[in-house]
Enzyme design. Structure first.
Site, mmCIF file in Angstrom:
data_model
loop_
_atom_site.group_PDB
_atom_site.id
_atom_site.type_symbol
_atom_site.label_atom_id
_atom_site.label_comp_id
_atom_site.label_asym_id
_atom_site.label_seq_id
_atom_site.Cartn_x
_atom_site.Cartn_y
_atom_site.Cartn_z
ATOM 1 N N THR A 119 5.031 -15.229 26.213
ATOM 2 C CA THR A 119 5.013 -15.905 24.919
ATOM 3 C C THR A 119 6.448 -16.219 24.497
ATOM 4 O O THR A 119 7.380 -15.475 24.809
ATOM 5 C CB THR A 119 4.318 -15.051 23.836
ATOM 6 O OG1 THR A 119 5.064 -13.848 23.613
ATOM 7 C CG2 THR A 119 2.894 -14.704 24.264
ATOM 8 N N GLY A 120 6.605 -17.335 23.789
ATOM 9 C CA GLY A 120 7.947 -17.752 23.400
ATOM 10 C C GLY A 120 8.795 -18.038 24.626
ATOM 11 O O GLY A 120 9.953 -17.608 24.700
ATOM 12 N N THR A 125 9.985 -20.947 25.970
ATOM 13 C CA THR A 125 10.641 -22.246 26.129
ATOM 14 C C THR A 125 12.164 -22.167 26.105
ATOM 15 O O THR A 125 12.836 -23.156 26.411
ATOM 16 C CB THR A 125 10.189 -23.228 25.027
ATOM 17 O OG1 THR A 125 10.531 -22.703 23.740
ATOM 18 C CG2 THR A 125 8.678 -23.467 25.102
ATOM 19 N N SER A 126 12.719 -21.019 25.744
ATOM 20 C CA SER A 126 14.179 -20.900 25.684
ATOM 21 C C SER A 126 14.567 -19.434 25.764
ATOM 22 O O SER A 126 13.715 -18.532 25.707
ATOM 23 C CB SER A 126 14.734 -21.520 24.390
ATOM 24 O OG SER A 126 14.298 -20.786 23.254
ATOM 25 N N GLY A 127 15.854 -19.195 25.880
ATOM 26 C CA GLY A 127 16.391 -17.849 25.789
ATOM 27 C C GLY A 127 15.814 -16.879 26.803
ATOM 28 O O GLY A 127 15.601 -17.194 27.979
ATOM 29 N N SER A 146 14.295 -4.600 20.430
ATOM 30 C CA SER A 146 15.693 -4.929 20.115
ATOM 31 C C SER A 146 16.518 -3.657 20.039
ATOM 32 O O SER A 146 16.017 -2.593 19.648
ATOM 33 C CB SER A 146 15.784 -5.662 18.777
ATOM 34 O OG SER A 146 17.130 -5.760 18.331
ATOM 35 N N TYR A 194 14.142 -7.169 10.237
ATOM 36 C CA TYR A 194 14.087 -7.399 11.679
ATOM 37 C C TYR A 194 14.008 -6.076 12.440
ATOM 38 O O TYR A 194 13.158 -5.895 13.321
ATOM 39 C CB TYR A 194 15.324 -8.187 12.101
ATOM 40 C CG TYR A 194 15.425 -8.492 13.565
ATOM 41 C CD1 TYR A 194 14.682 -9.518 14.137
ATOM 42 C CD2 TYR A 194 16.284 -7.771 14.382
ATOM 43 C CE1 TYR A 194 14.782 -9.815 15.487
ATOM 44 C CE2 TYR A 194 16.397 -8.057 15.734
ATOM 45 C CZ TYR A 194 15.643 -9.076 16.279
ATOM 46 O OH TYR A 194 15.754 -9.358 17.613
#
Length: 248
Positions: free
Chosen positions: A12-13, A15-17, A137, A150
Site C-alpha cells: 500500500t502507498g 507509488t513513491s518513497g 517509525s 504522528y
C-alpha cells in the site's frame, strides 16, 4: 535473488518513497506486486516503471469502501496474497497545541485505521505461513515535541504488529514492523532542507547521513521472506543509529 518467485505481494502507498522502493525490490526478487496509490496518474507511472510483474489499484487507505474494493480486486486477479506491506501513511507535523480535530482524524484514519482494516480485510487472502510488515517509525521510540500525533499513531501500529503476531500464530502468519529513521523521500525531502537543518539532523545520526528508500526496502524484503522465518512480533529500526547510539 529469487526469494519471492511465484509469490504475490500487496504494497500500500507504493507509488513513491519507501513503498515504491520496496515494490521495486520485490519485483526484482521475482514477486508479482500490487501497489496502491490515491491518484491514477502517479499509479500508472509507478507501474510502468516497475514493469510487467506489477499492477496498480487506486485506493485511499483511509477509505474503507475503497479498501473493500481493493481486496476484492486482488481476490479476483490473484486469489491469494503471500505477503502484505502496510506502508501507506501520512504525516501531521505540528506542535501539540496546534493540532485540530480534523488533523487528528486524518492522521488516525490513515496511519492507524487504514493499516488496521487493510490487514483485517486482506487476512482471508493471506496464505498460511505468509507475512505482514507494517511501516512504523523511529519516532515511536523517542519523544519529539512536533511529532505528537504522528508518533502516537506509529506507536499504535507497532503494538498492532505485536498483537497480530499472536493472533495470527495458529496460521503461521508472521507480523513485524519497521521503524525507518530520516529517509530521503517525498514525505521528508532532504533537498528542501537548509544546510543548517540538514547538518543538525545528520549530527544526531551515527551513520552521518540520511537513509535511502532502498535501504528500507531491503529490510522489508528480508522480514517478508522466509529468511526471517523465526522473527515475529518485532520492530526493526532502520535509522543509521539515531535511536540506539550517540555520535562520537
Amino acid at each position: 535473488m529469487n526469494r519471492f518467485t511465484g509469490k504475490t505481494v500487496l504494497v500500500t502507498g507504493g507509488t513513491s518513497g519507501m513503498g515504491f522502493a520496496t515494490a521495486h525490490r520485490l519485483v526484482a526478487e521475482g514477486a508479482r506486486v500490487i501497489v496502491t496509490g490515491r491518484t491514477r496518474t502517479r499509479l500508472d507511472s509507478a507501474v510502468r516503471e516497475l514493469g510487467p510483474h506489477a499492477s496498480g489499484i487506486v485506493a485511499d487507505a483511509a477509505d474503507l469502501v475503497a479498501t473493500d474494493a481493493l481486496i476484492e480486486t486482488v481476490r479476483d486477479r490473484h486469489g491469494r496474497l503471500d505477503s502484505l506491506f502496510a506502508n501507506a501513511g501520512t504525516g501531521t507535523f505540528l506542535p501539540f497545541e496546534d493540532i485540530t480535530e480534523p488533523d487528528f482524524d486524518h492522521g488516525v484514519d490513515v496511519n492507524l485505521k487504514g493499516v488496521f482494516f487493510t490487514i483485517q480485510k486482506a487476512l482471508p487472502l493471506l496464505v498460511d505461513g505468509g507475512s505482514v510488515v507494517i511501516n512504523a517509525s523511529w519516532t515511536l521510540h523517542r519523544g519529539n515535541g512536533v511529532l505528537t500525533l504522528y508518533s502516537a499513531t506509529k506507536a499504535a501500529v507497532h503494538n498492532l504488529a505485536r498483537t497480530l503476531a499472536a493472533s495470527f500464530a495458529p496460521r503461521g502468519i508472521r507480523v513485524n514492523s519497521v521503524s525507518p529513521g530520516y529517509i530521503d523521500t517525498p514525505m521528508y525531502p532532504v533537498a528542501e532542507l537548509t544546510a543548517a537543518e540538514a547538518e543538525a539532523v545528520i549530527g544526531r545520526i551515527v551513520a552521518g547521513r540520511f537513509g535511502r528508500p532502498e535501504e528500507v526496502a531491503a529490510a522489508v524484503a528480508f522480514l517478508a521472506s522466509g529468511d526471517a522465518s523465526y522473527i515475529n512480533g518485532q520492530d526493526l529500526v532502520i535509522d543509521g543509529g539515531l535511536v540506539g547510539a550517540v555520535p562520537a
